[in-house]
Write a protein that holds these residues in place. Structure first.
Motif, mmCIF file in Angstrom:
data_model
loop_
_atom_site.group_PDB
_atom_site.id
_atom_site.type_symbol
_atom_site.label_atom_id
_atom_site.label_comp_id
_atom_site.label_asym_id
_atom_site.label_seq_id
_atom_site.Cartn_x
_atom_site.Cartn_y
_atom_site.Cartn_z
ATOM 1 N N GLY A 173 0.687 -1.318 0.031
ATOM 2 C CA GLY A 173 0.030 -0.091 -0.024
ATOM 3 C C GLY A 173 0.667 1.355 0.032
ATOM 4 O O GLY A 173 0.280 2.401 0.386
ATOM 5 N N VAL A 174 1.903 0.983 -0.508
ATOM 6 C CA VAL A 174 3.057 2.222 -0.556
ATOM 7 C C VAL A 174 2.576 2.966 -1.915
ATOM 8 O O VAL A 174 2.656 2.487 -3.070
ATOM 9 C CB VAL A 174 4.463 1.860 -0.467
ATOM 10 C CG1 VAL A 174 5.340 3.172 -0.756
ATOM 11 C CG2 VAL A 174 4.799 1.439 0.666
ATOM 12 N N ARG A 175 2.141 4.574 -1.476
ATOM 13 C CA ARG A 175 1.618 5.056 -2.890
ATOM 14 C C ARG A 175 2.668 6.052 -3.286
ATOM 15 O O ARG A 175 2.525 6.667 -4.518
ATOM 16 C CB ARG A 175 0.148 5.837 -2.204
ATOM 17 C CG ARG A 175 -0.384 5.292 -1.436
ATOM 18 C CD ARG A 175 -1.830 5.892 -1.172
ATOM 19 N NE ARG A 175 -2.550 6.398 -2.339
ATOM 20 C CZ ARG A 175 -3.666 7.755 -2.332
ATOM 21 N NH1 ARG A 175 -3.872 8.076 -0.937
ATOM 22 N NH2 ARG A 175 -4.112 7.914 -3.134
ATOM 23 N N ALA A 176 3.735 6.234 -2.567
ATOM 24 C CA ALA A 176 4.716 6.908 -3.256
ATOM 25 C C ALA A 176 5.932 6.447 -2.653
ATOM 26 O O ALA A 176 6.120 6.343 -1.552
ATOM 27 C CB ALA A 176 4.575 8.528 -3.145
ATOM 28 N N PHE A 177 7.248 6.579 -3.314
ATOM 29 C CA PHE A 177 8.435 6.106 -2.751
ATOM 30 C C PHE A 177 9.609 6.816 -3.606
ATOM 31 O O PHE A 177 9.368 7.494 -4.512
ATOM 32 C CB PHE A 177 8.467 4.656 -2.613
ATOM 33 C CG PHE A 177 8.287 4.037 -4.090
ATOM 34 C CD1 PHE A 177 9.471 3.648 -4.942
ATOM 35 C CD2 PHE A 177 7.128 3.694 -4.813
ATOM 36 C CE1 PHE A 177 9.274 3.017 -6.406
ATOM 37 C CE2 PHE A 177 6.844 2.869 -5.798
ATOM 38 C CZ PHE A 177 8.187 2.706 -6.686
ATOM 39 N N THR A 178 10.738 6.574 -3.271
ATOM 40 C CA THR A 178 12.089 7.287 -3.871
ATOM 41 C C THR A 178 12.908 6.095 -4.439
ATOM 42 O O THR A 178 12.806 5.006 -4.315
ATOM 43 C CB THR A 178 12.726 8.160 -2.798
ATOM 44 O OG1 THR A 178 13.293 7.053 -1.696
ATOM 45 C CG2 THR A 178 11.899 9.037 -2.324
ATOM 46 N N SER A 179 13.683 6.492 -5.184
ATOM 47 C CA SER A 179 14.746 5.692 -5.980
ATOM 48 C C SER A 179 16.081 6.271 -5.455
ATOM 49 O O SER A 179 17.013 6.789 -6.450
ATOM 50 C CB SER A 179 14.733 5.809 -7.327
ATOM 51 O OG SER A 179 14.896 7.053 -7.964
ATOM 52 N N LEU A 180 16.514 6.241 -4.253
ATOM 53 C CA LEU A 180 17.760 7.019 -3.606
ATOM 54 C C LEU A 180 18.914 6.225 -4.342
ATOM 55 O O LEU A 180 19.348 5.174 -4.016
ATOM 56 C CB LEU A 180 17.680 6.853 -2.164
ATOM 57 C CG LEU A 180 16.589 7.468 -1.296
ATOM 58 C CD1 LEU A 180 16.756 7.331 -0.015
ATOM 59 C CD2 LEU A 180 16.347 8.964 -1.780
ATOM 60 N N ILE A 181 19.591 7.050 -4.980
ATOM 61 C CA ILE A 181 20.775 6.602 -5.668
ATOM 62 C C ILE A 181 21.964 7.554 -5.121
ATOM 63 O O ILE A 181 21.885 8.916 -4.399
ATOM 64 C CB ILE A 181 21.063 6.970 -7.224
ATOM 65 C CG1 ILE A 181 20.190 8.494 -7.462
ATOM 66 C CG2 ILE A 181 20.019 5.932 -7.725
ATOM 67 C CD1 ILE A 181 20.226 8.870 -8.772
ATOM 68 N N TYR A 182 23.143 7.204 -4.742
ATOM 69 C CA TYR A 182 24.339 8.021 -4.400
ATOM 70 C C TYR A 182 25.556 7.359 -5.047
ATOM 71 O O TYR A 182 25.980 6.410 -5.221
ATOM 72 C CB TYR A 182 24.398 7.928 -2.879
ATOM 73 C CG TYR A 182 24.127 6.366 -2.080
ATOM 74 C CD1 TYR A 182 25.386 5.863 -2.147
ATOM 75 C CD2 TYR A 182 23.201 5.976 -1.996
ATOM 76 C CE1 TYR A 182 25.323 4.625 -1.554
ATOM 77 C CE2 TYR A 182 22.954 4.616 -1.296
ATOM 78 C CZ TYR A 182 24.070 3.979 -1.131
ATOM 79 O OH TYR A 182 24.144 2.838 -0.800
#
Length: 309
Positions: free
Chosen positions: A73-82
């Motif tokens: 039910g995660v409606r928004a998330f990130t693609s954390l790159i570094y």
């Protein structure tokens, strides 16, 4: 998927208790496959920045990981790159922009490194619609006050784009980690929208101080309060009142997929703080919805497939 029925049921029960239509997770990792495999190899080896066994719970391919978040039910998330060295950030940003273009529930993520030309590729990312940047002081081993980043910080401050920054000294202290460099950065750029990752572990109190003095500073809950972190770096109980006071600037983060426990446990760890349902709803959804102006977040595809724009 690595997710099992008990995991799914526990997250669904959490959401039902709070009346949450969905969760916003500001701290998740999606990156080029060969880069992610290197990250997993480092965790598997319990490298010097880890210092302990760290099994990856959700070690699946990209499509399965996206489907897992949507099933939770995660409606928004990130693609954390570094990046951990020069000449990585620009192509990581290109990858992340493409990923966001065909993953509408992912906030378009970008990153940077102190190097010549950083201002140019950061400006390109901003102009192409980046919603959040990732800075990893520990892995990158750089001073956030490096002159090569002066224009970058100024650009991001003016654009009002949040920067999720791993700046605490956990799980291993670095040359530039801790509250001192961040306090110095904010003296120069007081309007920066920083999100302090992991509640600033282990310098919890110091980063709470910083947040109290800078209204644009937020903190994310990533791994904090879980059994895994509490074993070595427990959050001080006498700081719980400040968690409540700053409840409008604390954001849920999970570190998915690179967590050594279930996703449900990350949520249960917050619930057992006993700070109330309003606090939990704000942390798990409303604060991030406000920060990122997510008035209407795309609904997850019920079939668990990546939607296309």
């Amino acid at each position: 998927m690595s997710v099992d029925d008990d995991d799914l049921a526990a997250v669904a029960d959490f959401r039902e208790r709070l009346g949450l239509a969905g969760i916003i997770d500001v701290h998740t990792h999606f990156m080029p496959d060969r880069v992610l495999r290197k990250v997993w190899e480092y965790f598997d080896s319990a490298g010097p920045l880890i210092g302990r066994p760290w099994p990856i719970t959700y070690r699946d391919d990209e499509a399965e990981r996206i489907a897992t978040l949507r099933a939770f039910g995660v409606r928004a998330f990130t693609s954390l790159i570094y990046p951990h060295k020069p000449d990585m950030a620009a192509w990581l940003n290109e990858w992340a922009a493409d990923f966001a273009s065909h993953t509408p529930d992912c906030l378009h993520t970008a990153t940077f490194y102190p190097e010549r030309g950083a201002e140019n590729y950061v400006r390109t990312a901003v102009e192409s619609g980046a919603r959040i940047f990732k800075s990893h002081i520990q892995v990158g081993d750089y001073d956030p006050g490096d002159p090569l980043l002066t224009e970058v910080w100024g650009l991001l401050q003016d654009a009002g784009i949040p920067v999720l920054i791993h700046c605490g000294s956990g799980p291993a202290r670095g040359k530039f980690t801790g509250p001192g460099p961040i306090a110095g950065l904010l003296r120069r750029f007081p309007r920066l929208r920083l999100i302090v990752a992991h509640m600033g572990v282990p310098e919890y109190s110091e980063f709470l101080d910083i947040a109290q003095h800078h209204e644009a500073v937020h903190l994310d809950t990533t791994m904090s309060f879980t059994d895994f972190v509490e074993e070595r770096d427990p959050f001080p109980r006498d700081e719980y009142p400040r968690l409540a006071d700053l409840g409008d600037r604390i954001l849920f983060g999970s570190d998915f997929p690179n967590i050594p426990y279930s996703y449900a446990h990350a949520l249960e760890a917050l619930e057992r703080l006993d700070l109330g349902e309003d606090w939990l709803r704000a942390v798990c959804h409303d604060n991030a919805a406000r920060l990122f102006a997510l008035d209407r977040v795309p609904e997850p595809d019920p079939r668990g497939r990546t939607s296309r724009r």
